[in-house]
Motif scaffolding. Structure first.
Motif, PDB file in Angstrom:
ATOM      1  N   GLU A  24       0.824  -1.210   0.000  1.00 53.20           N
ATOM      2  CA  GLU A  24       0.000   0.000   0.000  1.00 53.20           C
ATOM      3  C   GLU A  24       0.860   1.263   0.000  1.00 53.20           C
ATOM      4  OE1 GLU A  24      -3.634  -0.117   0.493  1.00 53.20           O
ATOM      5  OE2 GLU A  24      -3.172  -2.124  -0.206  1.00 53.20           O
ATOM      6  N   ILE A  25       2.084   1.121   0.449  1.00 52.14           N
ATOM      7  CA  ILE A  25       2.955   2.291   0.607  1.00 52.14           C
ATOM      8  C   ILE A  25       3.533   2.712  -0.732  1.00 52.14           C
ATOM      9  CG2 ILE A  25       5.082   3.123   1.698  1.00 52.14           C
ATOM     10  CD1 ILE A  25       4.497   1.056   3.944  1.00 52.14           C
ATOM     11  N   ASP A  26       3.490   4.005  -0.993  1.00 43.76           N
ATOM     12  CA  ASP A  26       4.071   4.536  -2.215  1.00 43.76           C
ATOM     13  C   ASP A  26       5.535   4.884  -1.948  1.00 43.76           C
ATOM     14  OD1 ASP A  26       4.764   5.745  -4.535  1.00 43.76           O
ATOM     15  OD2 ASP A  26       3.290   7.375  -4.415  1.00 43.76           O
ATOM     16  N   THR A  27       6.427   4.029  -2.464  1.00 44.45           N
ATOM     17  CA  THR A  27       7.854   4.226  -2.180  1.00 44.45           C
ATOM     18  C   THR A  27       8.435   5.433  -2.913  1.00 44.45           C
ATOM     19  OG1 THR A  27       8.428   2.681  -3.955  1.00 44.45           O
ATOM     20  CG2 THR A  27       8.273   1.762  -1.742  1.00 44.45           C
ATOM     21  N   CYS A  28       7.672   5.968  -3.868  1.00 46.43           N
ATOM     22  CA  CYS A  28       8.151   7.126  -4.621  1.00 46.43           C
ATOM     23  C   CYS A  28       7.724   8.448  -3.988  1.00 46.43           C
ATOM     24  CB  CYS A  28       7.649   7.054  -6.060  1.00 46.43           C
ATOM     25  SG  CYS A  28       8.304   5.641  -6.956  1.00 46.43           S
ATOM     26  N   ASP A  29       6.843   8.379  -3.005  1.00 45.51           N
ATOM     27  CA  ASP A  29       6.348   9.591  -2.360  1.00 45.51           C
ATOM     28  C   ASP A  29       7.366  10.078  -1.326  1.00 45.51           C
ATOM     29  OD1 ASP A  29       5.029  11.541  -0.921  1.00 45.51           O
ATOM     30  OD2 ASP A  29       3.109  10.476  -0.904  1.00 45.51           O
ATOM     31  N   PRO A  30       7.933  11.268  -1.558  1.00 46.64           N
ATOM     32  CA  PRO A  30       8.978  11.766  -0.647  1.00 46.64           C
ATOM     33  C   PRO A  30       8.458  12.070   0.755  1.00 46.64           C
ATOM     34  CG  PRO A  30       8.408  13.430  -2.295  1.00 46.64           C
ATOM     35  CD  PRO A  30       7.688  12.169  -2.689  1.00 46.64           C
ATOM     36  N   ASP A  31       7.148  12.190   0.912  1.00 42.15           N
ATOM     37  CA  ASP A  31       6.572  12.496   2.227  1.00 42.15           C
ATOM     38  C   ASP A  31       6.339  11.250   3.074  1.00 42.15           C
ATOM     39  OD1 ASP A  31       6.535  15.191   1.649  1.00 42.15           O
ATOM     40  OD2 ASP A  31       4.550  15.070   0.715  1.00 42.15           O
ATOM     41  N   VAL A  32       6.476  10.087   2.435  1.00 39.18           N
ATOM     42  CA  VAL A  32       6.218   8.850   3.163  1.00 39.18           C
ATOM     43  C   VAL A  32       7.433   8.476   4.009  1.00 39.18           C
ATOM     44  CG1 VAL A  32       5.895   6.356   2.882  1.00 39.18           C
ATOM     45  CG2 VAL A  32       4.506   7.949   1.556  1.00 39.18           C
ATOM     46  N   VAL A  33       7.179   8.149   5.258  1.00 39.09           N
ATOM     47  CA  VAL A  33       8.251   7.715   6.139  1.00 39.09           C
ATOM     48  C   VAL A  33       8.482   6.220   5.896  1.00 39.09           C
ATOM     49  CG1 VAL A  33       8.987   7.463   8.545  1.00 39.09           C
ATOM     50  CG2 VAL A  33       7.589   9.433   7.853  1.00 39.09           C
ATOM     51  N   PRO A  34       9.735   5.834   5.569  1.00 38.04           N
ATOM     52  CA  PRO A  34       9.991   4.407   5.310  1.00 38.04           C
ATOM     53  C   PRO A  34       9.649   3.549   6.521  1.00 38.04           C
ATOM     54  CG  PRO A  34      11.868   5.765   4.655  1.00 38.04           C
ATOM     55  CD  PRO A  34      10.914   6.662   5.388  1.00 38.04           C
ATOM     56  N   PRO A  35       8.928   2.448   6.303  1.00 35.97           N
ATOM     57  CA  PRO A  35       8.562   1.567   7.413  1.00 35.97           C
ATOM     58  C   PRO A  35       9.766   0.746   7.882  1.00 35.97           C
ATOM     59  CG  PRO A  35       7.859   0.618   5.346  1.00 35.97           C
ATOM     60  CD  PRO A  35       8.439   1.954   5.012  1.00 35.97           C
ATOM     61  N   ALA A  36       9.591   0.075   9.015  1.00 33.12           N
ATOM     62  CA  ALA A  36      10.658  -0.774   9.521  1.00 33.12           C
ATOM     63  C   ALA A  36      11.028  -1.815   8.473  1.00 33.12           C
ATOM     64  CB  ALA A  36      10.201  -1.456  10.798  1.00 33.12           C
TER      65      ALA A  36
END
Ligand SMILES: [Zn+2]
Length: 131
Positions: A24-36
Protein backbone atom coordinates in the motif's frame (compact mmCIF):
# COMPACT_ATOMS: atom_id res chain seq x y z
CA UNK A 1 5.43 -32.28 15.40
CA UNK A 2 6.84 -29.37 13.47
CA UNK A 3 9.54 -30.05 10.96
CA UNK A 4 12.08 -27.48 9.84
CA UNK A 5 10.40 -27.23 6.47
CA UNK A 6 6.96 -26.21 7.67
CA UNK A 7 8.57 -23.63 9.93
CA UNK A 8 10.34 -22.08 6.96
CA UNK A 9 7.17 -22.21 4.93
CA UNK A 10 5.20 -20.50 7.65
CA UNK A 11 7.87 -17.82 7.91
CA UNK A 12 7.72 -17.27 4.15
CA UNK A 13 3.93 -17.09 4.36
CA UNK A 14 4.02 -14.41 7.04
CA UNK A 15 6.56 -12.45 5.02
CA UNK A 16 4.18 -12.54 2.06
CA UNK A 17 1.29 -11.33 4.21
CA UNK A 18 3.43 -8.52 5.57
CA UNK A 19 4.69 -7.57 2.10
CA UNK A 20 1.10 -7.35 0.89
CA UNK A 21 0.33 -4.84 3.60
CA UNK A 22 3.45 -2.88 2.70
CA UNK A 23 2.38 -2.82 -0.94
CA UNK A 24 0.00 0.00 0.00
CA UNK A 25 2.95 2.29 0.61
CA UNK A 26 4.07 4.54 -2.22
CA UNK A 27 7.85 4.23 -2.18
CA UNK A 28 8.15 7.13 -4.62
CA UNK A 29 6.35 9.59 -2.36
CA UNK A 30 8.98 11.77 -0.65
CA UNK A 31 6.57 12.50 2.23
CA UNK A 32 6.22 8.85 3.16
CA UNK A 33 8.25 7.71 6.14
CA UNK A 34 9.99 4.41 5.31
CA UNK A 35 8.56 1.57 7.41
CA UNK A 36 10.66 -0.77 9.52
CA UNK A 37 12.75 -3.04 7.34
CA UNK A 38 12.86 -0.57 4.46
CA UNK A 39 16.18 0.00 2.74
CA UNK A 40 16.94 3.50 1.55
CA UNK A 41 17.57 3.89 -2.15
CA UNK A 42 20.62 5.65 -3.51
CA UNK A 43 19.20 7.86 -6.23
CA UNK A 44 22.62 8.39 -7.74
CA UNK A 45 22.80 4.68 -8.40
CA UNK A 46 19.43 4.89 -10.10
CA UNK A 47 20.49 7.61 -12.50
CA UNK A 48 20.88 5.06 -15.32
CA UNK A 49 17.10 4.92 -15.55
CA UNK A 50 16.04 6.95 -18.50
CA UNK A 51 12.75 7.89 -16.95
CA UNK A 52 10.89 11.06 -16.13
CA UNK A 53 8.77 9.08 -13.72
CA UNK A 54 9.47 9.17 -10.01
CA UNK A 55 12.21 6.99 -8.56
CA UNK A 56 11.74 5.19 -5.26
CA UNK A 57 13.16 6.72 -2.11
CA UNK A 58 13.40 3.33 -0.45
CA UNK A 59 12.75 -0.35 -1.02
CA UNK A 60 10.41 -2.60 0.91
CA UNK A 61 9.74 -6.31 0.66
CA UNK A 62 7.45 -6.90 -2.28
CA UNK A 63 5.29 -9.83 -3.36
CA UNK A 64 6.00 -11.08 -6.85
CA UNK A 65 4.17 -13.85 -8.68
CA UNK A 66 6.40 -16.26 -10.55
CA UNK A 67 5.79 -16.12 -14.27
CA UNK A 68 6.34 -19.85 -14.61
CA UNK A 69 4.79 -21.62 -11.64
CA UNK A 70 2.61 -18.77 -10.31
CA UNK A 71 4.05 -19.10 -6.84
CA UNK A 72 3.94 -15.98 -4.72
CA UNK A 73 7.30 -15.06 -3.35
CA UNK A 74 8.71 -12.16 -1.41
CA UNK A 75 11.26 -10.11 -3.29
CA UNK A 76 13.20 -8.67 -0.41
CA UNK A 77 14.19 -5.03 -0.13
CA UNK A 78 17.91 -5.77 -0.28
CA UNK A 79 17.49 -7.93 -3.38
CA UNK A 80 15.64 -5.06 -5.04
CA UNK A 81 18.38 -2.62 -4.12
CA UNK A 82 20.92 -5.00 -5.61
CA UNK A 83 18.91 -5.45 -8.80
CA UNK A 84 18.21 -1.77 -9.41
CA UNK A 85 21.44 -0.23 -8.15
CA UNK A 86 24.18 -2.83 -8.57
CA UNK A 87 22.90 -4.89 -11.50
CA UNK A 88 21.47 -1.66 -12.96
CA UNK A 89 18.13 -3.24 -13.70
CA UNK A 90 15.53 -0.98 -15.21
CA UNK A 91 13.28 0.56 -12.58
CA UNK A 92 10.24 -0.76 -14.43
CA UNK A 93 11.40 -4.37 -14.28
CA UNK A 94 10.67 -6.71 -11.41
CA UNK A 95 11.69 -10.24 -10.61
CA UNK A 96 9.54 -12.54 -12.68
CA UNK A 97 10.75 -15.96 -11.58
CA UNK A 98 10.74 -17.44 -8.11
CA UNK A 99 13.91 -18.77 -6.55
CA UNK A 100 13.20 -22.33 -7.62
CA UNK A 101 12.45 -21.48 -11.24
CA UNK A 102 15.46 -19.16 -11.41
CA UNK A 103 17.64 -22.01 -10.27
CA UNK A 104 16.08 -24.35 -12.79
CA UNK A 105 16.55 -21.76 -15.52
CA UNK A 106 20.17 -21.30 -14.58
CA UNK A 107 20.79 -25.04 -14.68
CA UNK A 108 19.17 -25.24 -18.11
CA UNK A 109 21.34 -22.41 -19.39
CA UNK A 110 24.49 -23.96 -17.96
CA UNK A 111 23.56 -27.26 -19.53
CA UNK A 112 22.86 -25.63 -22.89
CA UNK A 113 26.20 -23.84 -22.76
CA UNK A 114 27.98 -27.07 -21.86
CA UNK A 115 26.40 -28.92 -24.78
CA UNK A 116 27.21 -26.02 -27.09
CA UNK A 117 30.87 -26.00 -26.04
CA UNK A 118 31.11 -29.76 -26.38
CA UNK A 119 29.56 -29.52 -29.81
CA UNK A 120 32.17 -26.99 -30.84
CA UNK A 121 34.96 -29.21 -29.55
CA UNK A 122 33.60 -32.16 -31.51
CA UNK A 123 33.41 -30.07 -34.66
CA UNK A 124 37.02 -29.03 -34.27
CA UNK A 125 38.15 -32.56 -33.54
CA UNK A 126 36.37 -33.81 -36.62
CA UNK A 127 39.00 -32.58 -39.06
CA UNK A 128 41.03 -35.08 -41.12
CA UNK A 129 41.92 -38.08 -39.12
CA UNK A 130 44.13 -39.66 -41.73
CA UNK A 131 43.59 -43.42 -41.86
ZN1 LIG B 1 8.45 -20.40 -10.07
Amino acid sequence: MTSQKTKTERLEQSRIVRAKVLAEIDTCDPDVVPPAGAILADKQQLAHNNTYGPLPGFYIDKVVVCRQCKTEEVWSADQQKWWYEVAKGDINTTAVLCRMCREKEKKCKDEARRIHIEGLKKKHGHTHNGT
